[in-house]
Design an enzyme around this catalytic site. Structure first.
Site, PDB file in Angstrom:
ATOM      1  N   LEU C 210       0.855  -1.171   0.070  1.00  0.00           N
ATOM      2  CA  LEU C 210       0.034  -0.010   0.048  1.00  0.00           C
ATOM      3  C   LEU C 210       0.847   1.026  -0.098  1.00  0.00           C
ATOM      4  CD1 LEU C 210      -3.127   0.970   0.376  1.00  0.00           C
ATOM      5  CD2 LEU C 210      -2.614   1.175   2.717  1.00  0.00           C
ATOM      6  N   ASP C 211       0.453   2.187  -0.744  1.00  0.00           N
ATOM      7  CA  ASP C 211       1.218   3.393  -1.015  1.00  0.00           C
ATOM      8  C   ASP C 211       2.741   3.302  -1.287  1.00  0.00           C
ATOM      9  OD1 ASP C 211      -1.167   4.446  -0.356  1.00  0.00           O
ATOM     10  OD2 ASP C 211      -0.663   5.043   1.785  1.00  0.00           O
ATOM     11  N   GLU C 212       2.887   2.270  -1.632  1.00  0.00           N
ATOM     12  CA  GLU C 212       4.638   2.103  -2.032  1.00  0.00           C
ATOM     13  C   GLU C 212       4.842   1.606  -3.798  1.00  0.00           C
ATOM     14  OE1 GLU C 212       6.885   2.246   0.188  1.00  0.00           O
ATOM     15  OE2 GLU C 212       5.984   2.381   1.929  1.00  0.00           O
TER      16      GLU C 212
END
Lengths: 267, 267, 267, 267
Positions: C210-212
């Site tokens: 997530l978000d990476e």
């Protein structure tokens, strides 16, 4: 200034923001904007108005007292381009522009459906041929007494000095260049010919001198050699809609003071 | 294009970057920049040069083959302002400008000490009175055969067409406005009078048409109503030095192609 | 590279743009994007495809050959926020996004009318309670075989790794902060608490982390101490919609190559 | 507020600018900055100071009265990097930073010559080995009673909490990333690994929580996939020097108020 703040506090109001500016501390013009909060303002307003007049009029100060809970009535004039228009309608729907929009007027019909999908009245005022007097009369009839502000959202007709006088409210325009560069028609073509590396847009109050009115806001976007006039125009549309929207928002919030051919825009 | 890449690979060179651009895929002008790495280039260069000529000359292609390990020799002309000058000297010292600086020439002496603190030669060529011919002759004598590039770092004398022809190398100027706005003298005063919300700077090649040469780079800074002409000038200095430095860097890296009154600036 | 350009020219195609990049001239990865124009491409494509394979496959090169006249099919997933969604729909209508939009899916219904006013199908897939499997199954059923790209336009549900695998096409997200700052939920509240002077938005490919995922585009807007979390969010919406739109446009134009956790975005 | 303005006018002073801000009109904290002009201020100052105290102290208001004609004494601590340092010295020489610079301290010697060419004292305080106490004592001895502000211009030693307490004046740092992203060491390497599309710099007051102090100013620069950590660092240097200079200027002009972990920066 102390007199104004004392007056406001005497009326049991809280000052929310106060900004002032002087173009010369020694004898220059002095500009001030005070926002205050006062429960039951609509009832107290006439008395505050009278007190401000009594305090400031002896000094010949120009002043305006407005109730921010009363939105300005904003008419939009457009032609075929929809980007500035839709941006204004969409920001209005989000609650970011403190205005009502009593009407949109266009000399074309292609934006009618979009405007009406926002629940807003659309009026078609065709403007063909060299004689614009009938169209101008129709526009003045629609606007008369109904608006506090007129926004030209890429409206491609020239507003004559007579119309401007008759309208009697501020008119805000978006010019699709970084004024004073590329004054007049076809700025993107001129920009492409000149090989510029940035293009811009300028929102200004309309005066009788075309493209010469007081500037409210400007911005630019980076471009390069791969972009022809059409590509500059496509990129420029995003700058235009942002610049016009900010100018309209600031005007609607009573942040802008006109002074000669300049503007003071309070933060 | 395939012929060029094939030729380069035949010389056992690695292509590092290749960029091309056509202003019209159907019959327009075609521009290409190829950077390649070849151990022992200085020995191989004459043969590569001959091969490129044999390949491209039959097609009437204009081309230049340069060895990036040989820095260009850049003279700087300045007057009293030091911000553009010092920025160039400092970036050069950091190794960010692939040039040598054989001389700095000024019609004033106030920057002499700063220039010499960088270990660079300073020449004072006064330029008083209406007759500039002696000063121009002295400048041409200093530059003659010694430079590949002349940079005007806020040099406040007009370069006559004769001098420009005699110099015989590219001349880069920084104009302290966002051209074509505020052409000519005192652009910050004009900008203040016009009430702009952004000020800019433009770096361009000098041609015989003052302020009309091909633009290499432009940038802007936000300003507001509180700033008079002097404040705009102070803010503008930071835009000027950045814009001129980028233009010089790109030219020194052979990224810029002049084409008519435009530039192609390869990334 | 010479082999590819030679192959393209052998097929009587004109190279429109060619860009390449190597992350290390000595033995690093090499990336290239070639755009060529070839009348009657659809007929010639199978043979070009076979020739490219014959040329490149022996070297283990990863390559994709796409026909830009065939737009990608892009599904949009949204929740209640409309700013990213409407920007995509409007840019698509202007012809600036080379995609078709076969469907918009939301876990809410408030954007349905807007979507349908653009003539596009809207599907409501509610997502209440802790068990998301029914909703996920419904979404996969709608997308299955119908799309080449999924865009999360402020879709406030987490895409599970299983769903991501099952979708089988790139998924682009807009995160309402300047990643990697303020990872996770409520970034505007965190930004207000930290007292930042700029807020940002990041568009990235969705991966199981997530978000990476690989960042495609980022941008920021200036804010100040007067703005609370709600004001930051209102301002941020304009950055979000611009960043997501650019990322989607570049992906749709096949300008973006993923490499590990990075992207190469060709100009 | 009315009391303060009345008091100032009673002392025959002209208010030049007045700005105020409240983080919540209903019972929040209230911040105000008033600049006034008063001929013969140095003589009148003690009486004004006493009157302000009498007016404001009963309300528990925190206030500071400063004479802007008395520049703050600013020490600079640096290591090997010169870009932030030279920018401060150069802006100071141009008269843009209303400070005096009694000393520059570095744990290296390479910037000594540059500093002294500006006519400023340079002190070398080496900082080798794990025990920093001798170096810290020497720094405190130099600063003691001599400075109103300490600026860390890419000073690569950690300021311990003890030193911070002993210094007793504000300490401003430049962090070479867009905080709170990439906290700690080597932010450009981390940024390159994460594949960001913008890099930034943050200037903040130093507190005992490393990289967590109140932010004064931030800015960013666009980067792309072609740039490795070294290229990001070279580009970032220009952002760092601009951000730190603005933060120092605003502090020196008494525009910045610290409130908890935030700053109010008056325009």
């Amino acid at each position: 200034m102390a007199a104004v703040t004392a007056l406001i506090m005497r009326h049991e109001a809280n000052i929310v923001t106060l900004d002032q500016y002087s173009d010369d501390p020694e004898g220059g013009a002095f500009f001030q904007r005070v926002v205050f909060h006062r429960p039951g303002l609509s009832i107290a307003l006439p008395q505050i108005d009278a007190d401000v007049a009594e305090t400031l009029d002896p000094y010949g100060v120009q002043w305006v007292l407005t109730d921010q809970s009363v939105p300005k009535r904003m008419a939009i004039l457009a032609s075929t381009s929809d980007h500035c228009l839709l941006e204004l309608l969409w920001r209005h729907r989000r609650g970011e522009l403190p205005v009502t929009i009593p009407m949109l007027i266009s000399n074309h019909t292609n934006v009618a459906e979009d405007v009406r999908s926002f629940g807003l009245p659309f009026f078609h005022v065709p403007s063909q041929g060299p004689d614009k007097s009938a169209a101008e009369a129709r526009i003045l009839e629609l606007l008369g007494g109904n608006v506090d502000l007129v926004v030209l959202a890429r409206y491609m007709q020239i507003i004559s000095e007579d119309v401007l006088d008759a309208v009697g409210v501020p008119v805000i325009n978006i010019h699709h260049s970084f004024l004073p560069a590329f004054i007049g028609a076809a700025p993107y073509r001129k920009a492409a010919e000149r090989g510029v590396k940035l293009i811009g847009a300028t929102s200004h109050y309309v005066t009788k001198d075309l493209d010469e009115g007081p500037i409210i806001e400007q911005d630019v976007a980076r471009v390069d050699h791969t972009m022809d006039a059409a590509a500059l125009q496509a990129r420029g549309a995003y700058v235009e809609r942002a610049v016009l929207s900010r100018a309209v928002q600031w005007h609607a919030q009573d942040r802008v003071i006109r002074h000669g051919n300049h503007t003071i825009v309070f933060p």
